[in-house]
Design an enzyme around this catalytic site. Structure first.
Site, PDB file in Angstrom:
ATOM      1  N   ASN A 161      75.989 -42.056  25.049  1.00  0.00           N
ATOM      2  CA  ASN A 161      76.881 -43.065  24.621  1.00  0.00           C
ATOM      3  C   ASN A 161      77.487 -43.092  23.310  1.00  0.00           C
ATOM      4  OD1 ASN A 161      75.630 -45.394  26.559  1.00  0.00           O
ATOM      5  ND2 ASN A 161      73.808 -45.074  25.550  1.00  0.00           N
TER       6      ASN A 161
ATOM      7  N   ASP B 268      69.181 -45.894  13.636  1.00  0.00           N
ATOM      8  CA  ASP B 268      69.998 -46.297  14.736  1.00  0.00           C
ATOM      9  C   ASP B 268      71.577 -45.511  14.495  1.00  0.00           C
ATOM     10  OD1 ASP B 268      71.922 -47.825  16.321  1.00  0.00           O
ATOM     11  OD2 ASP B 268      70.426 -49.261  16.519  1.00  0.00           O
ATOM     12  N   CYS B 269      71.730 -44.848  15.626  1.00  0.00           N
ATOM     13  CA  CYS B 269      72.987 -44.141  15.651  1.00  0.00           C
ATOM     14  C   CYS B 269      74.335 -44.888  15.436  1.00  0.00           C
ATOM     15  CB  CYS B 269      73.112 -43.072  17.007  1.00  0.00           C
ATOM     16  SG  CYS B 269      74.627 -42.390  16.921  1.00  0.00           S
TER      17      CYS B 269
ATOM     18  N   ILE C 161      71.757 -41.531  22.552  1.00  0.00           N
ATOM     19  CA  ILE C 161      72.929 -41.073  21.714  1.00  0.00           C
ATOM     20  C   ILE C 161      73.636 -40.044  22.606  1.00  0.00           C
ATOM     21  CG2 ILE C 161      73.688 -39.506  19.521  1.00  0.00           C
ATOM     22  CD1 ILE C 161      70.881 -40.533  18.472  1.00  0.00           C
TER      23      ILE C 161
ATOM     24  N   LEU D 254      69.447 -36.142  23.515  1.00  0.00           N
ATOM     25  CA  LEU D 254      69.585 -36.882  22.053  1.00  0.00           C
ATOM     26  C   LEU D 254      69.315 -38.367  21.979  1.00  0.00           C
ATOM     27  CD1 LEU D 254      72.987 -35.230  20.988  1.00  0.00           C
ATOM     28  CD2 LEU D 254      70.530 -34.319  20.623  1.00  0.00           C
ATOM     29  N   GLY D 255      68.000 -38.767  21.769  1.00  0.00           N
ATOM     30  CA  GLY D 255      67.748 -40.061  21.688  1.00  0.00           C
ATOM     31  C   GLY D 255      66.991 -40.155  20.231  1.00  0.00           C
TER      32      GLY D 255
ATOM     33  N   ARG E 200      53.221 -41.220  33.318  1.00  0.00           N
ATOM     34  CA  ARG E 200      53.782 -40.057  32.394  1.00  0.00           C
ATOM     35  C   ARG E 200      52.417 -39.845  31.531  1.00  0.00           C
ATOM     36  NH1 ARG E 200      55.809 -41.142  26.733  1.00  0.00           N
ATOM     37  NH2 ARG E 200      56.627 -39.085  26.224  1.00  0.00           N
TER      38      ARG E 200
ATOM     39  N   ASN F  97      53.560 -45.764  32.044  1.00  0.00           N
ATOM     40  CA  ASN F  97      53.508 -44.966  30.518  1.00  0.00           C
ATOM     41  C   ASN F  97      52.523 -45.630  29.793  1.00  0.00           C
ATOM     42  OD1 ASN F  97      54.036 -43.548  28.376  1.00  0.00           O
ATOM     43  ND2 ASN F  97      56.375 -43.965  28.399  1.00  0.00           N
TER      44      ASN F  97
ATOM     45  N   ARG G 180      62.411 -38.236  12.487  1.00  0.00           N
ATOM     46  CA  ARG G 180      61.507 -36.981  12.213  1.00  0.00           C
ATOM     47  C   ARG G 180      62.382 -35.799  11.741  1.00  0.00           C
ATOM     48  NH1 ARG G 180      59.565 -36.650  18.311  1.00  0.00           N
ATOM     49  NH2 ARG G 180      59.779 -38.958  18.650  1.00  0.00           N
TER      50      ARG G 180
ATOM     51  N   GLU H  77      63.951 -40.328  33.757  1.00  0.00           N
ATOM     52  CA  GLU H  77      62.418 -39.946  33.840  1.00  0.00           C
ATOM     53  C   GLU H  77      61.617 -40.847  34.664  1.00  0.00           C
ATOM     54  OE1 GLU H  77      61.631 -38.489  29.403  1.00  0.00           O
ATOM     55  OE2 GLU H  77      63.149 -40.082  29.660  1.00  0.00           O
TER      56      GLU H  77
ATOM     57  N   HIS I 252      59.891 -33.667  26.536  1.00  0.00           N
ATOM     58  CA  HIS I 252      60.940 -34.045  27.022  1.00  0.00           C
ATOM     59  C   HIS I 252      61.278 -33.121  28.302  1.00  0.00           C
ATOM     60  CE1 HIS I 252      63.077 -35.763  23.530  1.00  0.00           C
ATOM     61  NE2 HIS I 252      62.240 -36.873  23.791  1.00  0.00           N
TER      62      HIS I 252
END
Ligand code: AMP
Length: 395
Positions: free
Chosen positions: A333, A281-282, A330, A208-209, A90, A10, A240, A383, A179
């Site tokens: 986890n 950061d979640c 997210i 969800l990342g 990728r 990547n 975003r 991925e 994605h």
């Protein structure tokens, strides 16, 4: 270890991530990353058998090529050259040109380069990485796997914007979606979990990342997705904004902000970070929300509400929904975020099972809803494995 090793690459403009994957077992035999390419502090680190090594790259050299030389050296010194079958790259944007993984030759490389019109930051960086890999591994098949390819099955009514056809014809302005490799992977894994053929499986995959998107998968194919012409559209993300009224751009422009400043506002300063005024950061947000931080609470509420609204809207293109599938940092986890999303979907009967929700994290897959509820699953994405398998299939 099998004889089916694939080098997955990547390549970004100032970075390069790699993994030497066993396409049969899914194990990463060697993995690593280089960063700060093009600067004096360019460096690279990698792990072999869990042991980490770091190296500073030479000032002023072609860092993509230097990184590739290091990778070649690692493969040779670990006596893995004979097992390496292909290199999988990728590639973010395949436009309407690529609807599946493609063997790279000069013509394909030219087409990937031409798509820089749609992905000016990503595709030129991929081309640099592909060129370096072709030079380092001249006898191996090199395969491009596109983030957009899975979504090329969307019907016209899903991918067109309600703007003049001229803008589509002249500039290719439409929804492409991203994605795709992740949505493809978790939808296939969900079919396995359901014991169904992928072609008969209808799911809503929720990645969800730090970047986030959903996909409506009908009979195994993408029929709608939330990212659009670029990965800025759709859900609220780490930094975003997701969907907003496009007139806000003109409004800000008239307030004196430059195009770059507006872009920066919407891409880097918005989302969870912008609303919370704390972090993207979640984990940090969940902790702060528990301690009463109002910005963190609002950011998480907005995030969950928006995901739920998208899930509800994707019931429209699916005549039957077999499962909602959560994935990404997210989605895989964060128990509280998944629970909040399912709560927003109570009208459809969704109900999280506290114990099952707590069990599905840190790489564990599983059902997170009660027996009475419609089904929601957690499936960790992979991925790199898809890229390795699709490259292997062409070797
Ligand atoms: P990704 O872009 O897929 O790597 O996901 C990054 C996001 O996942 C960040 O917002 C992290 O806070 C979140 N994340 C990663 N690990 C956890 C965790 N254990 N609990 C909650 N959120 C997590």
């Amino acid at each position: 270890m099998s004889d089916a090793l694939v080098l997955v690459i990547n390549s970004g403009s100032s970075s390069l991530k790699f993994a030497l994957m066993d396409a049969q077992t899914g194990d990463a035999v060697i993995s690593g990353a280089g960063e700060c390419f093009g600067r004096d502090d360019a460096r690279m680190s990698w792990k072999v058998d869990g042991e980490k090594t770091e190296k500073t790259l030479s000032a002023g050299s072609n860092h993509h090529q230097e990184a590739m030389d290091i990778i070649v050296g690692l493969i040779e010194s670990n006596q893995l050259s004979d097992k390496l079958q292909a290199v999988g790259h990728r590639v973010v944007h395949g436009g309407e040109t690529f609807s599946q993984a493609t063997l790279i030759d000069d013509a394909v490389l030219g087409q990937i380069d031409a798509l820089k019109a749609l992905a000016p930051l990503h595709n030129p960086a991929h081309v640099v990485g592909i060129k370096a890999a072709r030079q380092a591994f001249p006898s191996l098949p090199q395969v491009a796997v596109f983030d957009t390819a899975f979504h090329q099955t969307m019907p016209e009514k899903a991918y067109h914007y309600a703007i003049s056809r001229q803008l589509y014809n002249d500039y290719g302005i439409r929804r492409y979606g991203f994605h795709g490799t992740s949505h493809y992977f978790v939808s296939r894994e969900a079919a396995k979990w359901l014991n169904q053929a992928p072609e008969q499986t209808n799911v809503i995959t929720v990645h969800l990342g730090n970047g986030a998107s959903l996909c409506a998968v009908k009979d195994g194919q993408s029929v709608d997705t939330s990212m659009g012409f670029t990965p800025l559209a759709g859900l609220m993300m780490g930094t975003r904004c997701g969907d907003i009224d496009p007139s806000i751009l003109e409004f800000l422009s008239k307030k004196g902000l430059s195009t770059d400043e507006i872009h920066h506002e919407l891409i880097d300063k918005a989302g969870l970070l912008g609303v919370s005024e704390l972090t993207n950061d979640c984990r940090g947000l969940v902790d702060a929300a528990e301690q009463g931080h109002k910005g963190a609470q609002l950011a998480l509420e907005m995030f969950a509400y928006r995901v739920a609204k998208y899930i509800a809207s994707y019931m429209v293109p699916l005549s039957r929904l077999d499962a909602i599938v959560f994935t990404g940092g997210i989605g895989e986890n964060s128990l509280p975020v998944r629970e909040m999303i399912l709560k927003e979907l109570a009208i459809f009967g969704y109900q999280a099972d506290a114990e099952a929700n707590a069990a599905a994290r840190f790489g564990a897959a599983g059902q997170i809803t009660t027996q009475a509820s419609p089904l929601a699953l957690v499936i960790p994405t992979n991925e790199e494995l898809v890229i390795a398998q699709q490259a292997m299939a062409m070797a």
